[in-house]
Write an enzyme that holds these catalytic residues in place. Structure first.
Site, short mmCIF file in Angstrom:
data_model
loop_
_atom_site.label_atom_id
_atom_site.label_comp_id
_atom_site.label_asym_id
_atom_site.label_seq_id
_atom_site.Cartn_x
_atom_site.Cartn_y
_atom_site.Cartn_z
CE LYS A 57 43.21 40.32 13.89
NZ LYS A 57 43.53 41.66 14.39
CG ASN A 58 46.35 40.36 16.93
OD1 ASN A 58 45.82 40.90 15.96
ND2 ASN A 58 45.73 40.19 18.09
C1 UD1 Z 1 46.49 44.01 20.81
C2 UD1 Z 1 45.76 43.08 19.86
C3 UD1 Z 1 44.27 43.00 20.22
C4 UD1 Z 1 44.12 42.59 21.70
C5 UD1 Z 1 44.94 43.51 22.59
C6 UD1 Z 1 44.93 43.08 24.05
C7 UD1 Z 1 47.03 43.41 17.81
C8 UD1 Z 1 47.06 43.90 16.43
N1 UD1 Z 1 45.91 43.62 18.51
O1 UD1 Z 1 45.93 45.30 20.64
O2 UD1 Z 1 43.66 42.02 19.38
O3 UD1 Z 1 42.75 42.68 22.06
O4 UD1 Z 1 46.32 43.53 22.15
O5 UD1 Z 1 45.39 41.78 24.18
O6 UD1 Z 1 47.96 42.79 18.29
N2 UD1 Z 1 46.30 51.37 26.10
C9 UD1 Z 1 46.48 52.65 26.60
N3 UD1 Z 1 47.52 53.40 26.09
C10 UD1 Z 1 48.34 52.92 25.12
C11 UD1 Z 1 48.14 51.61 24.62
C12 UD1 Z 1 47.11 50.86 25.14
O7 UD1 Z 1 45.74 53.10 27.48
O8 UD1 Z 1 49.26 53.64 24.72
C13 UD1 Z 1 45.17 50.55 26.63
C14 UD1 Z 1 44.15 50.24 25.53
O9 UD1 Z 1 43.22 51.29 25.39
C15 UD1 Z 1 43.52 48.97 26.05
C16 UD1 Z 1 44.69 48.27 26.76
O10 UD1 Z 1 45.66 49.28 27.02
O11 UD1 Z 1 42.51 49.26 26.97
C17 UD1 Z 1 45.31 47.15 25.95
O12 UD1 Z 1 45.84 47.67 24.77
P1 UD1 Z 1 47.08 47.02 23.99
O13 UD1 Z 1 47.68 45.92 24.79
O14 UD1 Z 1 47.97 48.14 23.55
O15 UD1 Z 1 46.35 46.40 22.75
P2 UD1 Z 1 46.68 46.57 21.22
O16 UD1 Z 1 48.14 46.44 21.00
O17 UD1 Z 1 45.99 47.76 20.69
#
Ligand code: UD1
Length: 422
Positions: free
Chosen positions: A22-23
């Site tokens: 999915k991701n």
């Molecule tokens: C992706 C996955 C999700 C998984 C996550 C961590 C997809 C569609 N989703 O989510 O299933 O749980 O990776 O492995 O691929 N953060 C910030 N600022 C930002 C971006 C992120 O503070 O600009 C924080 C988020 O709040 C979170 C952490 O970083 O606490 C991880 O987020 P991120 O790695 O970006 O996850 P997603 O890409 O949203």
């Protein structure tokens, strides 16, 4: 909204086919916005999140067709494209924000709703924004929307991330493919889904080195072409089904499973007393005797233990022999399954980012509520091990990330059925 009813106590044997990730698919689909030529994805998973991304891309002017029983997604973004990703779609699924980088790179502007928080945490977008600003974009937040502009086009730059965000790595990678000059992403996420995206972008003509490591270097090109790409195996679905025989006993071969996608997770299963073996067709998981041993887990970015398997591992630890500590370091509010597992007789205490689980001999079936995608499936796993019936309500979260869970588990001997609720 449907419910899933699980009657615990059956051992599971047989084979479970694992779908495309999915991701990965949610990051690959927006890559269509980078080219006027067709982009075709094979081995796509059949999930409601994929339908949401389809609707979003269609709303931007892409043609998106689902073929071969929804296993193939054929896309084309000839243009003209709209540059606005509406709140109504983005709020349903955070991964909608992955259109920001490609739209900005192709059109020089993008207006994308901020997704807002979700059940598992605040989930800001500061890393995406800082990275795209480093590539020369001007970004403003107005009326809940990010208004991004790069009138003269994006320019390659050094982009250090304060945290290895998966989504920010994907957005920056896509944007950098069409930027002028060289972009170096430092502290990039290393997830297999990033490697898959980079592989597809490379087939489209992008110049990328280092995907899968912490430093990704992208040499911008003038245009990208079409490609056909097969989506990598879903390591989270894989890990989830590896836990099924671990939790209720049995012997399951996960077809398409690869050990390199779940190394840290498989090491924990091994420590808990579950055997994991590579086969020609995938991974075979068996639990032969007695209770599993309690183990400690701390979630980490890849290659560490994935946060998306923490809830499912907690379900296993509920009946383990001993006390286990599960530390969640990625999301601040990802223990909502704990109170539901308590309803099933588990012994769990949550303090801050750590859950302490004292294994009990047996869980008891109960009506429970699914609060997010991975929490829902952890309750189904717990139900497989419980005495009596577990009714998992509000399963729409489940359909976002798991294809027909009741069919896959039913085919290997689980007593599980979907009950439509008006
Ligand atoms: C992706 C996955 C999700 C998984 C996550 C961590 C997809 C569609 N989703 O989510 O299933 O749980 O990776 O492995 O691929 N953060 C910030 N600022 C930002 C971006 C992120 O503070 O600009 C924080 C988020 O709040 C979170 C952490 O970083 O606490 C991880 O987020 P991120 O790695 O970006 O996850 P997603 O890409 O949203």
């Amino acid at each position: 909204m449907d419910s899933i009813v699980v009657t615990g106590g059956s051992e599971l044997t047989g084979q479970i086919p694992i779908a495309g990730a999915k991701n990965a698919c949610l990051a690959l689909m927006p890559a269509t916005l980078l080219t006027e030529e067709p982009l075709t994805l094979m081995n796509a998973p059949r999930l409601s999140d994929i339908k949401t991304m389809t609707l979003l891309l269609q709303s931007l002017g892409s043609e998106v067709q689902s073929l071969a029983d929804e296993r193939v997604i054929a896309m084309s973004s000839l243009g003209p494209l709209s540059t606005t990703a509406d709140y109504d779609i983005v709020r349903k699924m955070r991964a909608s924000n992955l259109v920001l980088g490609p739209l900005l790179a192709r059109e020089g502007e993008a207006v994308v709703s901020l997704p807002g928080g979700c059940a598992i945490g605040a989930r800001p977008m500061d890393i995406h924004i800082t990275a795209l600003e480093a590539l020369g974009a001007e970004i403003e937040l107005r009326d809940g929307y990010l208004h991004a502009k790069a009138p003269g086009g994006l320019k390659g730059a050094r982009v250090p991330f304060r945290f290895a965000s998966v989504g920010a790595t994907e957005n920056t990678l896509m944007a950098a493919t069409l930027a002028k000059g060289t972009t170096v992403i430092e502290n990039a996420a290393r997830e297999p889904e990033i490697i898959d995206l980079a592989a597809c972008l490379s087939k489209m003509g992008a110049q990328i080195e280092g995907a899968g490591t912490s430093t990704i270097e992208v040499q911008g090109v003038d245009r990208l072409g079409g490609a056909t790409h097969s989506v990598v195996t879903d390591r989270i679905e894989l890990g989830t089904y590896m836990l099924a025989p671990a939790i209720c006993g049995g012997d399951i071969e996960c077809l398409g499973g690869r050990l390199d996608l779940v190394t840290a997770f498989a090491e924990k299963l091994d420590a808990a007393g579950i055997s994991v073996e590579e086969t020609e067709a995938g991974l075979r998981v068996a639990r032969k005797n007695g209770r599993v041993t309690a183990i400690d887990v701390s979630t980490q970015p890849f290659p560490g233990f994935p946060t998306d398997l923490q809830a499912q591992m907690m379900a296993l630890m509920c009946t383990a022999d001993g006390v286990s500590h599960l530390e969640e370091t990625i999301f601040e509010n990802r223990f909502m399954h704990a109170p539901e597992l308590l309803r099933m007789g588990a012994d769990i205490e949550v303090h801050g980012g750590t859950a302490t689980v004292t294994g009990v001999e047996r869980l008891k079936g109960a009506p429970v509520m699914a609060t997010d995608l991975r929490a829902s499936v952890s309750l189904i796993l717990a139900g497989l091990a419980a005495e009596g019936d577990t009714v998992v309500n509000r399963v729409y979260h489940l359909d976002r990330g798991y294809e027909h869970v009741e069919e896959k588990l039913g085919a290997v001997g689980a007593k599980i059925e979907r009950v439509p609720v008006e």
